[in-house]
Design a protein around this motif. Structure first.
Motif, PDB file in Angstrom:
ATOM      1  N   SER A   1       0.727  -1.229  -0.124  1.00 50.66           N
ATOM      2  CA  SER A   1      -0.018  -0.195   0.238  1.00 50.66           C
ATOM      3  C   SER A   1       0.883   1.378  -0.066  1.00 50.66           C
ATOM      4  CB  SER A   1      -0.991  -0.067   1.390  1.00 50.66           C
ATOM      5  OG  SER A   1      -0.065  -0.059   2.477  1.00 50.66           O
ATOM      6  N   GLN A   2       0.329   2.345  -0.635  1.00 52.97           N
ATOM      7  CA  GLN A   2       1.014   3.395  -0.725  1.00 52.97           C
ATOM      8  C   GLN A   2       0.128   4.695   0.076  1.00 52.97           C
ATOM      9  OE1 GLN A   2       2.119   4.142  -4.891  1.00 52.97           O
ATOM     10  NE2 GLN A   2       3.066   2.399  -4.892  1.00 52.97           N
ATOM     11  N   GLU A   3       0.900   5.795   0.289  1.00 52.51           N
ATOM     12  CA  GLU A   3       0.146   6.867   0.727  1.00 52.51           C
ATOM     13  C   GLU A   3      -0.934   7.336  -0.231  1.00 52.51           C
ATOM     14  OE1 GLU A   3      -0.208   8.182   3.651  1.00 52.51           O
ATOM     15  OE2 GLU A   3       1.204   6.598   4.666  1.00 52.51           O
ATOM     16  N   PRO A   4      -1.986   7.671  -0.256  1.00 50.87           N
ATOM     17  CA  PRO A   4      -2.938   8.371  -1.333  1.00 50.87           C
ATOM     18  C   PRO A   4      -2.535   9.588  -1.703  1.00 50.87           C
ATOM     19  CG  PRO A   4      -4.117   8.489   0.843  1.00 50.87           C
ATOM     20  CD  PRO A   4      -2.544   7.657   1.083  1.00 50.87           C
ATOM     21  N   ALA A   5      -2.850   9.821  -2.919  1.00 49.35           N
ATOM     22  CA  ALA A   5      -2.518  11.172  -3.504  1.00 49.35           C
ATOM     23  C   ALA A   5      -2.904  12.384  -2.417  1.00 49.35           C
ATOM     24  CB  ALA A   5      -3.241  11.219  -4.917  1.00 49.35           C
ATOM     25  N   SER A   6      -1.981  13.269  -2.543  1.00 46.17           N
ATOM     26  CA  SER A   6      -2.456  14.237  -1.621  1.00 46.17           C
ATOM     27  C   SER A   6      -3.582  15.564  -2.380  1.00 46.17           C
ATOM     28  CB  SER A   6      -1.246  15.217  -1.449  1.00 46.17           C
ATOM     29  OG  SER A   6      -0.580  15.627  -2.561  1.00 46.17           O
ATOM     30  N   ASP A   7      -3.902  15.545  -3.304  1.00 48.92           N
ATOM     31  CA  ASP A   7      -4.467  16.364  -4.068  1.00 48.92           C
ATOM     32  C   ASP A   7      -5.497  15.660  -5.124  1.00 48.92           C
ATOM     33  OD1 ASP A   7      -2.493  15.939  -5.585  1.00 48.92           O
ATOM     34  OD2 ASP A   7      -2.507  17.968  -6.636  1.00 48.92           O
ATOM     35  N   GLY A   8      -6.635  16.026  -5.303  1.00 49.31           N
ATOM     36  CA  GLY A   8      -7.583  15.392  -6.499  1.00 49.31           C
ATOM     37  C   GLY A   8      -8.231  14.007  -5.527  1.00 49.31           C
ATOM     38  N   PRO A   9      -9.126  13.366  -6.658  1.00 48.09           N
ATOM     39  CA  PRO A   9      -9.766  12.249  -5.983  1.00 48.09           C
ATOM     40  C   PRO A   9      -8.838  11.082  -6.178  1.00 48.09           C
ATOM     41  CG  PRO A   9     -10.200  12.993  -8.502  1.00 48.09           C
ATOM     42  CD  PRO A   9      -9.592  14.217  -7.603  1.00 48.09           C
ATOM     43  N   VAL A  10      -9.160  10.112  -5.515  1.00 50.51           N
ATOM     44  CA  VAL A  10      -8.229   8.934  -5.205  1.00 50.51           C
ATOM     45  C   VAL A  10      -8.712   7.777  -5.943  1.00 50.51           C
ATOM     46  CG1 VAL A  10      -7.243   7.288  -3.805  1.00 50.51           C
ATOM     47  CG2 VAL A  10      -7.163   9.753  -3.070  1.00 50.51           C
ATOM     48  N   CYS A  11      -7.952   6.925  -6.712  1.00 47.72           N
ATOM     49  CA  CYS A  11      -8.402   5.940  -7.504  1.00 47.72           C
ATOM     50  C   CYS A  11      -9.276   4.883  -6.761  1.00 47.72           C
ATOM     51  CB  CYS A  11      -7.410   5.419  -8.063  1.00 47.72           C
ATOM     52  SG  CYS A  11      -7.796   3.579  -8.974  1.00 47.72           S
ATOM     53  N   VAL A  12     -10.306   4.215  -7.097  1.00 45.96           N
ATOM     54  CA  VAL A  12     -11.089   3.510  -6.351  1.00 45.96           C
ATOM     55  C   VAL A  12     -10.612   1.941  -6.361  1.00 45.96           C
ATOM     56  CG1 VAL A  12     -13.231   4.798  -6.562  1.00 45.96           C
ATOM     57  CG2 VAL A  12     -12.888   2.909  -8.281  1.00 45.96           C
ATOM     58  N   ALA A  13      -9.541   1.823  -7.229  1.00 49.58           N
ATOM     59  CA  ALA A  13      -8.966   0.590  -7.547  1.00 49.58           C
ATOM     60  C   ALA A  13      -7.726   0.092  -6.641  1.00 49.58           C
ATOM     61  CB  ALA A  13      -8.818   0.310  -8.835  1.00 49.58           C
ATOM     62  N   CYS A  14      -6.937   1.281  -6.774  1.00 49.98           N
ATOM     63  CA  CYS A  14      -5.451   1.067  -6.102  1.00 49.98           C
ATOM     64  C   CYS A  14      -5.646   1.910  -4.899  1.00 49.98           C
ATOM     65  CB  CYS A  14      -4.331   1.345  -6.921  1.00 49.98           C
ATOM     66  SG  CYS A  14      -4.286   3.211  -7.454  1.00 49.98           S
ATOM     67  N   ARG A  15      -6.544   2.664  -4.550  1.00 47.31           N
ATOM     68  CA  ARG A  15      -6.450   3.692  -3.335  1.00 47.31           C
ATOM     69  C   ARG A  15      -5.343   4.457  -3.224  1.00 47.31           C
ATOM     70  NH1 ARG A  15     -11.749   4.088  -2.271  1.00 47.31           N
ATOM     71  NH2 ARG A  15     -12.959   2.080  -2.267  1.00 47.31           N
ATOM     72  N   ALA A  16      -4.467   4.543  -4.384  1.00 50.53           N
ATOM     73  CA  ALA A  16      -2.958   5.501  -4.240  1.00 50.53           C
ATOM     74  C   ALA A  16      -3.026   6.512  -5.465  1.00 50.53           C
ATOM     75  CB  ALA A  16      -1.925   4.448  -4.238  1.00 50.53           C
ATOM     76  N   GLY A  17      -3.317   6.157  -6.412  1.00 57.94           N
ATOM     77  CA  GLY A  17      -3.270   6.980  -7.650  1.00 57.94           C
ATOM     78  C   GLY A  17      -4.258   8.178  -7.752  1.00 57.94           C
ATOM     79  N   ARG A  18      -3.730   9.195  -8.171  1.00 54.23           N
ATOM     80  CA  ARG A  18      -4.484  10.371  -8.422  1.00 54.23           C
ATOM     81  C   ARG A  18      -5.044  10.288  -9.912  1.00 54.23           C
ATOM     82  NH1 ARG A  18      -4.853  15.516 -10.698  1.00 54.23           N
ATOM     83  NH2 ARG A  18      -3.169  14.947 -12.027  1.00 54.23           N
ATOM     84  N   VAL A  19      -6.660  10.613  -9.820  1.00 52.47           N
ATOM     85  CA  VAL A  19      -7.451  10.528 -11.042  1.00 52.47           C
ATOM     86  C   VAL A  19      -7.367  11.713 -11.968  1.00 52.47           C
ATOM     87  CG1 VAL A  19      -9.671  10.223 -12.093  1.00 52.47           C
ATOM     88  CG2 VAL A  19      -8.971   9.035  -9.663  1.00 52.47           C
TER      89      VAL A  19
END
Length: 429
Positions: A119-137
């Motif tokens: 697991s990684q820290e979620p993106a700090s800005d913008g919506p977070v991916c519902v699949a990996c919970r880490a990347g910015r959309v």
């Protein structure tokens, strides 16, 4: 033909004692060339009374026989030429994956995926991916980390405003939701409560059906909210709302000439509309198209009823007496609509009707994505929960679930309004 040297059958590497498997030509741990190991002679046959000497493990002077390193074993390349002798200090420079990192090791550009963090820290800005919970959309709706397409906001929408609630779902077969709704509660000039719901279904064969349904639902809802508190009769307000919705959809077709030239094959945006207004003693419905309104009494002692008539091929056949209802709706042309909102509609014919129910009940406003799985009034009443008037959002969830369990072939939208309208304050959504 030259004969291949016989390889020794050994169970472990003579250099590092790593266990070996049958047929190995090199040690998997240190790279030792096993072809250089001569086959051990067959053990002598033991005969009674004969003492055989032990295997020699020293050089005769009491010193152990040293094991060769891979660099000391002579070899040849693919052309048969002798390989250059490697310096002693390079003997341990082979690639190893089972040792700890050392100074001077070359860092790979990409990390070993087997050692990547789970697991990684979620993106700090913008919506977070519902699949990996880490990347910015990104702006296109895809995750910048895993590339997963994100669900759109309109794929599933739920609203509850006072005593009225609505849900719209994409369904299981469509790639987008082309339905839209508007629900609200307000008050008449005398302070009496009034609730309303507008449900629109985009025509899939038209251009931008999702935009058409959204524009129509918003325009109709806004018109009703403006007209009813002014004292406009609910049935007249319903007619005005349908006209306003039609104008909003027509405006979507007003594109620059250059846009029409590049998309000459596309037709005008279009949708259907159905709406209901509930007061203390009056129920008003309005529609254009094949979305419907059902009346379901709470006590179920009185029969339920369908309050709208479809603008469809099947309804025309039944009205003309050419076919029975069951036969007409079983035809493949049954759902071809004969009325809709859009710039290419033949003629706008808003339908309105008013009713005065004699008992409490629930008004069901829905698209064909629901009534295809509960077509008759009795079938719809059987699906509506008994506590739908007290829990309209839960009741709408049950109805949408019924359509999805039945196959979810179309977008599903339903609104529930208890009758009579209860005083809950003003608001809209």
């Amino acid at each position: 033909m030259s004969q291949m040297p016989q390889q020794a059958a050994v169970s472990q590497c003579p250099s590092c004692a790593e266990p070996l498997e049958s047929g190995d030509r090199f040690c998997g741990a240190c790279g030792y060339d096993l072809s250089a190991v001569t086959a051990a002679p067959a053990p002598p046959r033991q005969e009674e009374g004969v003492d055989w000497p032990a295997a020699r493990d020293s050089d005769g002077a009491g010193r152990p026989v040293p094991a060769h390193t891979p660099a000391e074993v002579p070899g040849t390349d693919s052309g048969g030429s002798p390989l250059p002798a490697a310096p002693r200090e390079a003997a341990d420079s082979g690639v190893r994956f089972d040792r700890a990192p050392q100074a001077g090791d070359y860092a790979l550009q990409a990390p070993d995926p087997r050692q990547a963090p789970v697991s990684q820290e979620p993106a700090s800005d913008g919506p977070v991916c519902v699949a990996c919970r880490a990347g910015r959309v990104d702006d296109d709706g895809y995750c910048e980390n895993c590339g997963h397409a994100q669900p759109r906001e309109r794929d599933h929408m739920e609203r509850e405003v006072g005593p009225v609630a609505a849900i719209s779902d994409r369904g299981l077969r469509h790639h987008r939701n082309e339905d839209a709704f508007s629900v609200a509660c307000t008050a008449l000039p005398d302070g009496a409560p009034v609730t309303l719901a507008v449900v629109c279904d985009g025509v899939s064969s038209a251009t931008r059906p999702d935009d058409a349904s959204l524009a129509a639902s918003r325009a109709a809802g806004a018109t009703l909210l403006a007209a009813l508190p002014r004292g406009t009769h609910p049935q007249q307000a319903m007619h005005e709302a349908i006209v306003a919705a039609a104008q909003a959809v027509n405006a979507l077709a007003e594109e620059p000439a250059t846009a029409r030239e590049h998309s000459a094959h596309q037709n005008a945006p279009a949708c259907t509309l159905v709406s209901a207004v509930v007061t203390g003693d009056l129920l008003v419905v309005g529609w254009v198209g094949d979305s419907r309104v059902y009346w379901v009494p709470l006590d179920r002692a009185a029969p339920p009823a369908r309050l709208t008539e479809d603008d469809s091929w099947a309804a025309q056949m039944v009205a003309a007496g050419l076919m029975g209802e069951a036969e007409a709706y079983a035809d493949e042309r049954a759902h071809a609509i004969t009325g809709w909102l859009g710039a290419d509609a033949y003629e706008l014919e808003p339908h309105t009707a008013s009713f005065k129910p004699d008992r409490p009940g629930v008004v069901v406003v829905c698209t064909d994505g629901l009534w295809n799985y509960a077509e008759s009034a009795a079938e719809m009443a059987a699906v509506v929960p008994e506590d739908a008037a007290a829990r309209p959002l839960h009741g709408a969830q049950v109805l949408v679930g019924h359509a999805l369990d039945g196959g979810g072939h179309d977008n599903v939208t339903v609104a529930l309004l208890p009758f009579p309208a209860a005083p809950q304050g003003a608001g809209s959504a």
